[in-house]
Design an enzyme around this catalytic site. Structure first.
Site, short mmCIF file in Angstrom:
data_model
loop_
_atom_site.label_atom_id
_atom_site.label_comp_id
_atom_site.label_asym_id
_atom_site.label_seq_id
_atom_site.Cartn_x
_atom_site.Cartn_y
_atom_site.Cartn_z
N HIS A 16 0.85 -1.20 0.00
CA HIS A 16 0.00 0.00 0.00
C HIS A 16 0.88 1.25 0.00
O HIS A 16 0.64 2.19 -0.76
CB HIS A 16 -0.89 0.05 1.24
CG HIS A 16 -1.93 -0.99 1.32
ND1 HIS A 16 -2.11 -1.76 2.46
CD2 HIS A 16 -2.88 -1.40 0.45
CE1 HIS A 16 -3.12 -2.60 2.26
NE2 HIS A 16 -3.59 -2.41 1.05
N LYS A 40 -15.63 -8.00 4.49
CA LYS A 40 -14.50 -8.39 5.34
C LYS A 40 -14.81 -8.09 6.80
O LYS A 40 -15.45 -7.10 7.12
CB LYS A 40 -13.24 -7.60 4.96
CG LYS A 40 -12.65 -7.95 3.61
CD LYS A 40 -11.38 -7.15 3.37
CE LYS A 40 -10.76 -7.45 2.03
NZ LYS A 40 -9.56 -6.64 1.80
N ARG A 90 -2.41 -6.32 -8.16
CA ARG A 90 -1.30 -7.26 -7.93
C ARG A 90 -1.29 -8.40 -8.94
O ARG A 90 -0.26 -8.99 -9.20
CB ARG A 90 -1.40 -7.86 -6.53
CG ARG A 90 -1.22 -6.87 -5.42
CD ARG A 90 -1.53 -7.48 -4.10
NE ARG A 90 -2.96 -7.83 -4.09
CZ ARG A 90 -3.62 -8.28 -3.06
NH1 ARG A 90 -3.02 -8.47 -1.92
NH2 ARG A 90 -4.90 -8.55 -3.14
N SER A 128 -3.01 -7.78 3.20
CA SER A 128 -3.27 -7.62 4.62
C SER A 128 -3.66 -8.95 5.27
O SER A 128 -3.24 -9.26 6.38
CB SER A 128 -4.36 -6.57 4.86
OG SER A 128 -3.94 -5.32 4.40
#
Length: 161
Positions: A16, A40, A90, A128
């Site tokens: 990030h 989440k 990504r 994360s």
């Protein structure tokens, strides 16, 4: 030009940070927006994420941190008068997901562009979720997060045990 970099940042990673630093060179102002991701379950509280994120970006002059709870990202961008929404990519899987979001957001706010920044290869596998898992089982995370985040993760897991 003003850009918003939205995410849940639970926690903020070096991946990030790399994107934020690169965006700060491209735009006059970058606002890191901590938002609710309803799919989440949060590990850190919103207040903890704000503190960690502010510490992580403290040395970048044109970057600020805000939070918005239970609000569409595109509405936050409009409210902040952002010209651009920045998203990190990504992998091909990320690209497909981000493309769908960008197309929906374009319909909701045609005046706001989405810019996809490709992750540097060294961060292309960093997430994360993976960082939290590694920390949970005592693995080394110092290459993936700043020291404040590393300490916070270790404290948080110790509290849960």
């Amino acid at each position: 030009m003003k850009a918003i970099f939205p995410g849940s940042f639970d926690p903020i990673t070096n991946g990030h940070l790399d994107l934020i630093k690169r965006a700060s060179l491209m735009f006059d102002e970058v606002i890191v927006a901590l938002l609710t991701n309803s799919s989440k379950q949060g590990f850190f509280t919103l207040e903890e994420k704000i503190i960690l994120t502010k510490k992580a970006v403290a040395d970048i002059k044109n970057v600020s941190v805000i939070s918005a709870k239970d609000e569409l990202t595109v509405e936050v961008a409009k409210r902040l008068h952002a010209d651009v929404m920045i998203r990190g990519v990504r992998s091909v899987k990320d690209f497909e997901y981000e493309q769908e979001i960008a197309l929906i957001n374009k319909q909701l706010a045609p005046e706001i562009e989405t810019v996809l920044l490709l992750a540097n290869p060294q961060y292309s596998v960093v997430s994360s979720s993976m960082i939290k898992e590694i920390a949970k089982f005592g693995g080394t995370i110092e290459n993936f997060v700043c020291s404040e985040v590393q300490q916070a993760l270790l404290r948080k897991w110790a509290e849960k045990d």
